[in-house]
Each structure stands twice: as structure tokens, then as C-alpha cells.
Design an enzyme around this catalytic site. Structure first.
Site, PDB file in Angstrom:
ATOM      1  CE  LYS A 167     -70.606 -39.089  29.637  1.00 48.11           C
ATOM      2  NZ  LYS A 167     -71.554 -38.181  28.981  1.00 48.11           N
ATOM      3  CE1 TYR A 193     -71.178 -41.155  32.950  1.00 43.54           C
ATOM      4  CE2 TYR A 193     -69.239 -40.369  34.132  1.00 43.54           C
ATOM      5  CZ  TYR A 193     -70.489 -40.129  33.596  1.00 43.54           C
ATOM      6  OH  TYR A 193     -71.041 -38.876  33.685  1.00 43.54           O
TER       7      TYR A 193
HETATM    8  N1  LIG Z   1     -74.900 -36.273  37.409  1.00 41.74           N
HETATM    9  C1  LIG Z   1     -73.612 -35.942  37.479  1.00 41.74           C
HETATM   10  O1  LIG Z   1     -73.055 -35.743  38.569  1.00 41.74           O
HETATM   11  C2  LIG Z   1     -72.805 -35.776  36.214  1.00 41.74           C
HETATM   12  C3  LIG Z   1     -71.460 -35.398  36.332  1.00 41.74           C
HETATM   13  C4  LIG Z   1     -70.718 -35.181  35.182  1.00 41.74           C
HETATM   14  C5  LIG Z   1     -71.293 -35.338  33.949  1.00 41.74           C
HETATM   15  N2  LIG Z   1     -72.606 -35.743  33.858  1.00 41.74           N
HETATM   16  C6  LIG Z   1     -73.149 -35.907  32.514  1.00 41.74           C
HETATM   17  O2  LIG Z   1     -74.322 -35.152  32.402  1.00 41.74           O
HETATM   18  C7  LIG Z   1     -75.201 -35.784  31.470  1.00 41.74           C
HETATM   19  C8  LIG Z   1     -76.550 -35.970  32.111  1.00 41.74           C
HETATM   20  O3  LIG Z   1     -76.353 -36.780  33.252  1.00 41.74           O
HETATM   21  P1  LIG Z   1     -77.375 -36.761  34.470  1.00 41.74           P
HETATM   22  O4  LIG Z   1     -76.640 -37.203  35.674  1.00 41.74           O
HETATM   23  O5  LIG Z   1     -78.121 -35.485  34.456  1.00 41.74           O
HETATM   24  O6  LIG Z   1     -78.280 -37.964  34.013  1.00 41.74           O
HETATM   25  P2  LIG Z   1     -79.698 -38.455  34.510  1.00 41.74           P
HETATM   26  O7  LIG Z   1     -80.342 -37.525  35.468  1.00 41.74           O
HETATM   27  O8  LIG Z   1     -79.512 -39.880  34.880  1.00 41.74           O
HETATM   28  O9  LIG Z   1     -80.466 -38.356  33.146  1.00 41.74           O
HETATM   29  C9  LIG Z   1     -80.101 -39.171  32.076  1.00 41.74           C
HETATM   30  C10 LIG Z   1     -81.057 -38.860  30.992  1.00 41.74           C
HETATM   31  O10 LIG Z   1     -80.753 -39.685  29.880  1.00 41.74           O
HETATM   32  C11 LIG Z   1     -81.981 -40.162  29.361  1.00 41.74           C
HETATM   33  N3  LIG Z   1     -81.755 -41.439  28.702  1.00 41.74           N
HETATM   34  C12 LIG Z   1     -81.256 -42.573  29.204  1.00 41.74           C
HETATM   35  N4  LIG Z   1     -81.305 -43.552  28.299  1.00 41.74           N
HETATM   36  C13 LIG Z   1     -81.861 -43.010  27.180  1.00 41.74           C
HETATM   37  C14 LIG Z   1     -82.208 -43.521  25.912  1.00 41.74           C
HETATM   38  N5  LIG Z   1     -82.026 -44.822  25.596  1.00 41.74           N
HETATM   39  N6  LIG Z   1     -82.756 -42.692  24.998  1.00 41.74           N
HETATM   40  C15 LIG Z   1     -82.980 -41.392  25.304  1.00 41.74           C
HETATM   41  N7  LIG Z   1     -82.679 -40.860  26.498  1.00 41.74           N
HETATM   42  C16 LIG Z   1     -82.134 -41.667  27.433  1.00 41.74           C
HETATM   43  C17 LIG Z   1     -82.884 -40.339  30.581  1.00 41.74           C
HETATM   44  O11 LIG Z   1     -84.263 -40.206  30.240  1.00 41.74           O
HETATM   45  P3  LIG Z   1     -85.245 -41.468  30.056  1.00 41.74           P
HETATM   46  O12 LIG Z   1     -85.000 -42.407  31.185  1.00 41.74           O
HETATM   47  O13 LIG Z   1     -86.622 -40.836  30.057  1.00 41.74           O
HETATM   48  O14 LIG Z   1     -84.903 -42.039  28.710  1.00 41.74           O
HETATM   49  C18 LIG Z   1     -82.479 -39.145  31.434  1.00 41.74           C
HETATM   50  O15 LIG Z   1     -83.249 -38.015  31.165  1.00 41.74           O
HETATM   51  C19 LIG Z   1     -74.548 -37.112  31.089  1.00 41.74           C
HETATM   52  O16 LIG Z   1     -73.956 -36.995  29.833  1.00 41.74           O
HETATM   53  C20 LIG Z   1     -73.537 -37.337  32.185  1.00 41.74           C
HETATM   54  O17 LIG Z   1     -72.471 -38.106  31.754  1.00 41.74           O
HETATM   55  C21 LIG Z   1     -73.379 -35.956  34.949  1.00 41.74           C
END
Ligand SMILES: NC(=O)c1ccc[n+]([C@@H]2O[C@H](COP(=O)([O-])OP(=O)(O)OC[C@H]3O[C@@H](n4cnc5c(N)ncnc54)[C@H](OP(=O)(O)O)[C@@H]3O)[C@@H](O)[C@H]2O)c1
Length: 265
Positions: free
Chosen positions: A175, A171
Site C-alpha cells: 500500500k 500489505y
Molecule cells: N476492506 C477494508 O477494510 C479496506 C481498508 C482499506 C483499504 N482497502 C482496500 O480496498 C481495496 C478493496 O479491498 P476489499 O477489502 O474491498 O477487498 P475484497 O472484498 O477482498 O475484494 C478483493 C477483490 O479483489 C479481487 N481479486 C483478488 N485477486 C484477484 C486477481 N488475481 N485478479 C483479479 N481480481 C482479484 C477479488 O475478486 P476475485 O476473487 O473474483 O478475483 C475481489 O473482488 C483494496 O485495494 C484494499 O487494499 C480495504
């Protein structure tokens, strides 16, 4: 132009990968509220359509589409469909992430490493390549990559206490790479009218109790964050619209931290 008008996105077409996920939802809402037509895309097309329907019910313009970042044909099909339906892509938000195959170094397998890279690195490159081709032809475009605090500093492992939680090596690798990817695209295509920036958020708060429970980690995380809390539902919206709009017309190659100050000390 009036200052607030510079933030409007009327007539723009935005694609948000993973737009039905945690951060995806407020990102899509922000773009739609600012006037963009938003394409919400991931493997679960029904979830994307449901998220789009929720916005459409409130009078905004959104549609769900299928996208598998692990499948080049699926990426090309999405781009072709968006251009076919809406004529162009003005904004690409690379928000999707897979955490599949991620682990601490001692538990990482070659298969896990390659599986995560297939989506987070190769998929990121392929969709950006496909969208940039159209942006070059139209002479404008805007790409926003969603990074993380883990791409600006190394993981603070003591924050996890005795919970057994961790921050996987892949990760942090992905990133940090995303920031370099952002700067390369920004520098390479700036003169072609394409901007590229990164938003690096902190931990997402809404639903955290249901997702991981209130524990030593959540307490430590709030304690180590200068603003004393996780990122709220609205906290990424302003940054997203700023970078997606003419309000940031002279900003490219930037990594905007939206982290409550986590990386400020
Ligand atoms: N959550 C946090 O606390 C946090 C903190 C810092 C940064 N971020 C960043 O924010 C962004 C979103 O994270 P999140 O936590 O909101 O993630 P999440 O809720 O786990 O959502 C991930 C998304 O990615 C999609 N995905 C996964 N594999 C895929 C594939 N092969 N093709 C197309 N889509 C795919 C999933 O949809 P499907 O399963 O329908 O494909 C899902 O909608 C990421 O870049 C993450 O690094 C998150």
C-alpha cells in the site's frame, strides 16, 4: 461549467478491478450513478456479472468481465475486450487486492511474499501499462488506485488487542508502494492528458460484525478513529466521483485519505 455538471461521468468507460468486493461495490455504484459505463472485473466473472446486473436493473450501465491479475494474457484479453466492446477506457480503478500469502515477518514465506507481489505489484503494473497505452493513444485518461490507511502510516498493532488479528508486512509494503506508483504515473504522463490519484480508505464497516465479529479490535478501531466509526457504504463514493471526473481536473499525484481521521493525528 456548472459545478455539479463537473462531477458527471456520462459517456465515460470505467474499469474497476475487484469491483464485486467490499469496497468495489460502492465504487462501481458511484461511477455508474454518475453516468459512466462500468466494467466490473475479477476472477469470479459470475460474481462480477451479478454485481453489474444489480446496477443494470436500476437503469445504470454495467457489465461483468473476467480478469486474473496474476495472468498477463487475461489482463490483455480484458483490455482488448473492453476496447472492442466500448471503444476506449477513460477510467481505471485499481481496487483489487490479494491477501494471499500475507503474514507477519516471522511467519512470511518466500512463496507467500512472491504470490502477493505477483498480484498486488506485478498485476497492478501490467494492467496499468496495458490501459495507459490506450490512454496515450486517445490523449486522455484517469487512473485511481485504492490504497489504505496502511499505506500512509504504519500499522497500529495495539488496536488488535488480544484478538490475534494483525496487519501483515506485505500489505503495508504494497500500500505504501501504491502511493509511489501513483505519483510516478501522475508525473510521467500528466502532459499526455493522463491523471493518476490514490484514495486511501480506512476499515470498511458494513458487514464487519458478520466478517470478523464485534470484538476488542472493532471497539478499539472506533475509539482511535476521530469520527468514531468504520467507513460506511457511501463514504468512498464522493471521493471516487470527484477524482474520476472533471471536478478534479487540476488534481494529480494526490493521495486522498477517506479514513474518518485515522491518520490525522
Ligand atoms: N476492506 C477494508 O477494510 C479496506 C481498508 C482499506 C483499504 N482497502 C482496500 O480496498 C481495496 C478493496 O479491498 P476489499 O477489502 O474491498 O477487498 P475484497 O472484498 O477482498 O475484494 C478483493 C477483490 O479483489 C479481487 N481479486 C483478488 N485477486 C484477484 C486477481 N488475481 N485478479 C483479479 N481480481 C482479484 C477479488 O475478486 P476475485 O476473487 O473474483 O478475483 C475481489 O473482488 C483494496 O485495494 C484494499 O487494499 C480495504
Amino acid at each position: 461549467m456548472h459545478t455539479l455538471d463537473m462531477f458527471r461521468l456520462d459517456g465515460r468507460v470505467a474499469v474497476v478491478t475487484g469491483g464485486a468486493g467490499l469496497y468495489g461495490r460502492p465504487i462501481c455504484r458511484a461511477l455508474a450513478e454518475a453516468g459512466a459505463t462500468v466494467v466490473i472485473a475479477s476472477r469470479d466473472a459470475a460474481a462480477c456479472q451479478a454485481a453489474a446486473d444489480g446496477l443494470a436493473c436500476e437503469g445504470m450501465s454495467a457489465v461483468g468481465m473476467s480478469l486474473d491479475l496474476g495472468d498477463e494474457a487475461s489482463i490483455r484479453a480484458l483490455v482488448d475486450r473492453v476496447v472492442g466492446d466500448f471503444g476506449r477506457i477513460d477510467i481505471l480503478v485499481n481496487n483489487a487486492v490479494t491477501r494471499h500469502g500475507m503474514a507477519d515477518l516471522d511467519k512470511l514465506t518466500r512463496e507467500g511474499w512472491e504470490e502477493a507481489q505477483r498480484i498486488n505489484a506485478t498485476g497492478l503494473m501490467l494492467i496499468t501499462q496495458a490501459v495507459v497505452a490506450g490512454m496515450l493513444a486517445q490523449g486522455s485518461g484517469n487512473i485511481i488506485n485504492i490504497g489504505s490507511i496502511q499505506g500512509a502510516v504504519g500499522p497500529h498493532f495495539p488496536v488488535y488487542g488480544s484478538t490475534g488479528m494483525t496487519s501483515p508486512l506485505n500489505y503495508t509494503y504494497d500500500k505504501w508502494a501504491m502511493v509511489g506508483f501513483t505519483k510516478w504515473v501522475a508525473n510521467r504522463y500528466g502532459r499526455e492528458g493522463i491523471r493518476c490519484n490514490c484514495i486511501s480508505p480506512g476499515g470498511y464497516g458494513p458487514g464487519v460484525a458478520e466478517r470478523i465479529g464485534e470484538n476488542e479490535f472493532t471497539e478499539n478501531y472506533r475509539g482511535l478513529t476521530p469520527l468514531g466509526r468504520f467507513c460506511g457504504e457511501d463514504d468512498i463514493k464522493g471521493a471516487m466521483v470527484y477524482l474520476a471526473s472533471n471536478a478534479s481536473a487540476y488534481v494529480t499525484g494526490h493521495n486522498l485519505m477517506v479514513d474518518g481521521g485515522w491518520t490525522s493525528w
